[in-house]
Design a protein around this motif. Structure first.
Motif, short mmCIF file in Angstrom:
data_model
loop_
_atom_site.label_atom_id
_atom_site.label_comp_id
_atom_site.label_asym_id
_atom_site.label_seq_id
_atom_site.Cartn_x
_atom_site.Cartn_y
_atom_site.Cartn_z
N SER A 50 7.32 -9.57 6.92
CA SER A 50 7.53 -9.17 5.40
C SER A 50 9.34 -8.68 5.41
O SER A 50 9.95 -8.66 6.45
CB SER A 50 6.76 -7.89 5.26
OG SER A 50 7.19 -6.68 6.09
N PRO A 101 -0.45 -3.94 11.54
CA PRO A 101 0.56 -4.35 10.47
C PRO A 101 1.91 -3.31 10.82
O PRO A 101 2.86 -3.64 10.31
CB PRO A 101 -0.08 -4.12 9.10
CG PRO A 101 -1.14 -3.47 9.17
CD PRO A 101 -1.59 -3.54 10.64
N ARG A 111 9.50 -6.44 8.69
CA ARG A 111 8.35 -6.23 9.62
C ARG A 111 8.30 -7.69 10.46
O ARG A 111 8.39 -8.60 9.90
CB ARG A 111 7.09 -6.04 8.95
CG ARG A 111 7.09 -4.40 8.36
CD ARG A 111 6.93 -3.45 9.22
NE ARG A 111 7.27 -2.05 8.57
CZ ARG A 111 6.96 -0.96 9.07
NH1 ARG A 111 6.57 -0.88 10.29
NH2 ARG A 111 7.41 -0.04 8.04
N THR A 164 10.73 -5.81 2.82
CA THR A 164 10.41 -4.87 1.79
C THR A 164 11.65 -4.10 1.31
O THR A 164 12.65 -3.69 2.29
CB THR A 164 9.43 -3.94 2.55
OG1 THR A 164 8.32 -4.45 2.97
CG2 THR A 164 9.08 -2.64 1.41
N ARG A 168 3.61 -4.39 15.08
CA ARG A 168 4.61 -5.28 14.78
C ARG A 168 5.94 -4.55 15.03
O ARG A 168 6.05 -3.36 15.39
CB ARG A 168 4.57 -5.42 13.40
CG ARG A 168 3.27 -6.30 13.14
CD ARG A 168 3.29 -6.89 11.60
NE ARG A 168 3.35 -6.32 10.55
CZ ARG A 168 3.52 -6.85 9.24
NH1 ARG A 168 3.39 -7.87 9.03
NH2 ARG A 168 3.51 -5.86 8.33
N HIS A 195 2.92 2.61 2.31
CA HIS A 195 3.54 2.40 3.78
C HIS A 195 4.05 1.11 3.68
O HIS A 195 3.37 0.07 3.47
CB HIS A 195 2.56 2.72 4.84
CG HIS A 195 3.14 2.85 6.31
ND1 HIS A 195 3.80 1.81 6.94
CD2 HIS A 195 3.22 3.90 7.15
CE1 HIS A 195 4.23 2.14 7.97
NE2 HIS A 195 3.94 3.28 8.43
N SER A 196 5.45 0.81 4.25
CA SER A 196 5.96 -0.73 3.83
C SER A 196 5.08 -1.44 5.14
O SER A 196 5.28 -2.81 4.70
CB SER A 196 7.16 -0.47 4.12
OG SER A 196 7.71 -0.11 5.73
N GLY A 197 4.79 -1.03 6.24
CA GLY A 197 4.14 -1.87 7.20
C GLY A 197 2.69 -2.14 6.66
O GLY A 197 2.33 -3.51 7.10
N VAL A 198 1.96 -1.38 6.07
CA VAL A 198 0.73 -1.95 5.42
C VAL A 198 0.80 -2.73 4.71
O VAL A 198 -0.08 -3.64 4.19
CB VAL A 198 -0.25 -0.55 5.32
CG1 VAL A 198 -1.33 -0.96 4.72
CG2 VAL A 198 -0.41 0.48 6.40
N THR A 235 10.52 3.98 5.80
CA THR A 235 9.64 2.85 5.45
C THR A 235 8.77 3.02 4.61
O THR A 235 7.43 2.72 4.77
CB THR A 235 9.13 2.23 6.78
OG1 THR A 235 8.19 3.24 7.54
CG2 THR A 235 10.19 1.96 8.04
N VAL A 236 9.33 3.15 3.18
CA VAL A 236 8.24 3.18 2.15
C VAL A 236 8.32 1.64 1.22
O VAL A 236 9.27 1.32 1.30
CB VAL A 236 8.56 4.26 1.17
CG1 VAL A 236 10.17 4.09 0.63
CG2 VAL A 236 7.75 4.82 0.41
N LEU A 237 7.06 1.61 0.59
CA LEU A 237 7.15 0.58 -0.24
C LEU A 237 6.91 1.18 -1.85
O LEU A 237 6.05 1.67 -1.97
CB LEU A 237 5.91 -0.44 0.19
CG LEU A 237 5.78 -1.64 -0.71
CD1 LEU A 237 5.08 -2.71 0.04
CD2 LEU A 237 5.07 -1.57 -2.22
N ASN A 255 13.11 -0.74 0.52
CA ASN A 255 12.58 0.61 0.47
C ASN A 255 13.10 1.68 -0.47
O ASN A 255 12.39 2.50 -0.71
CB ASN A 255 12.77 1.35 2.09
CG ASN A 255 12.46 0.34 3.32
OD1 ASN A 255 13.23 -0.01 4.09
ND2 ASN A 255 11.44 -0.11 3.25
N ASP A 280 13.55 -3.12 5.06
CA ASP A 280 12.87 -3.39 6.38
C ASP A 280 12.41 -4.73 6.29
O ASP A 280 11.71 -5.15 5.21
CB ASP A 280 12.19 -2.06 6.70
CG ASP A 280 10.56 -2.21 6.18
OD1 ASP A 280 9.86 -3.20 6.47
OD2 ASP A 280 10.23 -1.21 5.73
N GLY A 305 3.68 -4.60 2.96
CA GLY A 305 4.80 -5.36 2.64
C GLY A 305 4.29 -6.70 2.39
O GLY A 305 5.41 -7.26 1.68
#
Lengths: 455, 455
Positions: free
Chosen positions: A301, A399, A331, A303, A197, B214-217, B318-320, A305, A329, B219
């Protein structure tokens, strides 16, 4: 003299582990201005030169330098592989949650702990180990041409990489790119990810008054930056998780029936594992099964952060904050574009009455992917099964984010995610780790895939 | 032998200034666990004993001790006055911004600098100076009965004082309480404040997942603590500044026409001063003039004091976030009650679907006030004008908070804000100071008001 690939890998392992420790000891945090980025780049170049590749530091236009290395002695008729990796790492904070110093590689049985032990210095080590073993087995030469691109700002969105790649298209031409990550999924299957992504990152800043005020005096008359920021954020996405920016979903391609078929083949344990790891009873939208995977991967998404304003200490401080900041962020799935998100975010906030909120664009990346049917994806699936003894899991889109667009779309090269990661690696988090057994298997797969290219 | 009040005050001043220096030298910071609170209480008791009052340390139920002193030799037919003060002070940090040691009283012309020089050790000195002068003029006796309550945790919300007062109602019975602050406003008028607002303070804590993701995983599938907190906060108050908790305004008494008349007499320069200090073109609700004062004082507030979650460093992470926290204070007008606010805040959040948000009550105080028409307020206005040569400014309610409720409502005693402060005193800030001329006028007013009670 080692005669099998396994023997060659085992023989080369101790030196590569020492080299990995040297890499981890350099705190190459791209997000921090004073990090020793060039020192780390020099170390990477030195490690490739030790393997007989030419290696040089090629500057980017304002970011950390790129390390470029190559060994084209296999000749013009041989296939060419491009290794893409990065030498920068995430910040190690919060330090208190680490069980040992993040900048000292610590071994505990099969586990190696340290920031970057997996992401991505572990994967650099994986490639080095594969080259060592291949040269041992091939009389000191490599069976394919190898090009290496190791960048230094992957963790801060590879801001300067797109231009750099555009300026070095001929240099980077290859049949396939070995991606900076790869490895096994929670079920132990080797995972081949067909795309990544994109992302758009921002800081939203509210500043309402010249300095903090006494909350007793100002509470009902002076604008509070924290409230301003909260209201601006709440306008972006409600508890229903739908992003409110007009047109935000217009460029987002939905999952195809073939994508949904692949998602349905993903391990059913993923869901239980996520529940256990994060201690959640329900996922957002109550998603389960294939829909959980679809939602995680194919839904754009937004998010938060990070978030901060005012007093964060113990007890009470009756202050009315003058400033408040959030990091965000988004995505992005193919074919969304971070520049479009930037423009529409600014326009939307202004339209909602939040033109006083400063929007700082911290960078972005475009999404990109390869068809799961590509012959080299299929070849990697075959070599993966040979190494791991179990069929590969083909994931239509990951993701997470990486600079896949300039490779997969810009250079038109398929990507193969062959590596040494696993779901417990805690990348980006405290106690990041690499399993030595994964390092060996990842290097074996790297070597076998390279050998398979010439068959 | 001094024959006038002025002469008596001047004669007693040097000793009282030495005593104030002794008080300032004791860093009695209630917010810090190791502060010498009892040492300071003993010193205060000693100073009152020197003036012939009986004085003792009476413990609270878990907080710093209270100093109680009295001289009831004026007899049962004479009026009784209660002095309320506090011997604790705010922390002196940030030390770097002080021009001299905060714990050494420094004189520079009319100015005395030091932590507590005004708030509230300066006001203790003001009462001591007044007693000295009164005894000089009355042959060594006091014309009224004097009771003294000096607490040690005013700066940390007087947590144990309400219970202490409730247990000592008979002991504290008096005709009027001289409040712990008072003095002149920016226009140089003596200020009589008829009451103080209350407060309820909270921490709201969101915790959604076991650890940061991880925000990618995560979000679109894992609940984000920062988003949870933002949505919970946004449900409390929208950009229209109206607090959404049902019934929140039910107990809030509006300003009376008499209150509005008094607000209209406040200095018109206050508004321009606020605009200049905070650099704002408009106040919330576009309020101006009397409405600005009404809104600042009589409207209940809900202020975010602090906010934090996730990553607050430079650049992108990029943290959730798994956790997010906000600090909040609600300022309360008569007859609101912090316990009611606590209960209705919890109920409202649960009703809005935010029962996962932990609400931590950090303490509160009830508001309280006396009618501006009370005969003793009017008497204080007369004596103020006689001392200061300008009419008193009667403020129906102060926007700030203090433990006025147990006195004005609990004991049913009017309060008179007779003291030695001024707007440049920098209370709670570096370079806190007292003007010697204000100390003399505050003591003169204290003495004249006590004498006026027996006429």
């Amino acid at each position: 003299m080692p005669e099998t690939l396994s023997q060659a890998l085992a023989a080369a392992l101790p030196t590569v582990l020492d080299e990995l420790a040297e890499l981890v000891a350099i705190p190459s945090v791209a997000a921090k201005p004073d990090s020793p980025m060039t020192l780390c780049a020099e170390k990477v170049a030195e490690l490739y030169r030790k393997r007989g590749l030419t290696a040089q530091l090629v500057p980017t236009d304002g970011g950390p330098t790129v390390v470029y290395a190559e060994d084209r002695s296999a000749g013009v008729e041989a296939p060419t592989v491009l290794f893409y990796n990065h030498y920068d790492v995430q910040p190690a904070e919060p330090f208190a949650l680490w069980e040992s110093d993040p900048w000292i590689l610590r071994r505990d049985g099969d586990f190696l702990y340290g920031r970057g032990s997996s992401d991505d210095k572990g994967h650099i080590a994986c490639r080095l180990l594969a080259l060592d073993a291949l040269k041992t087995l091939h009389g000191g030469t490599l069976p394919v041409n190898v090009k290496v691109l190791v960048e230094g700002e992957e963790e801060v969105a590879s801001v300067h990489l797109v231009d750099w790649i555009e300026r070095h298209r001929a240099l980077l031409a290859a049949d396939v790119t070995l991606w900076e990550f790869g490895g096994v999924n929670a079920a132990g299957q080797p995972e081949l990810i067909c795309g990544l992504r994109g992302i758009a990152t921002f800081e939203l800043r509210a500043k309402t008054i010249a300095h903090d005020a006494h909350s007793g005096v100002g509470g009902t008359i002076l604008p509070n930056a924290a409230w301003r920021l909260v209201h601006a954020l709440a306008s972006l996405k409600g508890p229903d998780e739908r992003i409110q920016i007009p047109g935000h979903y217009d460029l987002a391609l939905p999952a195809t029936p073939a994508d949904l078929d692949l998602l349905a083949q993903l391990s059913p344990e993923l869901e239980a594992d996520l529940r256990a790891e994060f201690g959640v009873a329900h996922f957002l939208g109550e998603a389960t099964g294939t829909e959980l995977h679809r939602r995680a991967i194919f839904e754009p998404s937004c998010t938060i952060n990070g978030l901060w304003s005012g007093y964060q200490g113990a007890g009470v401080k009756t202050v009315l904050p003058a400033e408040a900041t959030a990091k965000l962020d988004f995505r992005l799935v193919p074919d969304m574009d971070p520049e479009v998100v930037h423009q529409s975010l600014c326009a939307y906030l202004a339209d909602q009455g939040f033109s006083d909120i400063e929007v700082v664009y911290l960078g972005g990346q475009r999404p990109g992917r390869v068809s799961p049917d590509h012959p080299l994806i299929q070849l990697a699936a075959q070599t993966a099964e040979a190494v791991y003894g179990t069929p590969a899991s083909i994931v239509p889109l990951s993701p997470v984010t990486g600079p896949v667009h300039p490779f997969a779309v810009g250079l038109g090269q398929p990507i193969a995610t062959i590596g040494c990661g696993y779901p417990g690696a805690r990348v980006h988090a405290p106690n990041e780790n690499l399993r030595v057994s994964d390092l060996l298997r990842g290097a074996e797969h790297t070597a076998r895939f390279l050998m398979a290219l010439i068959k």
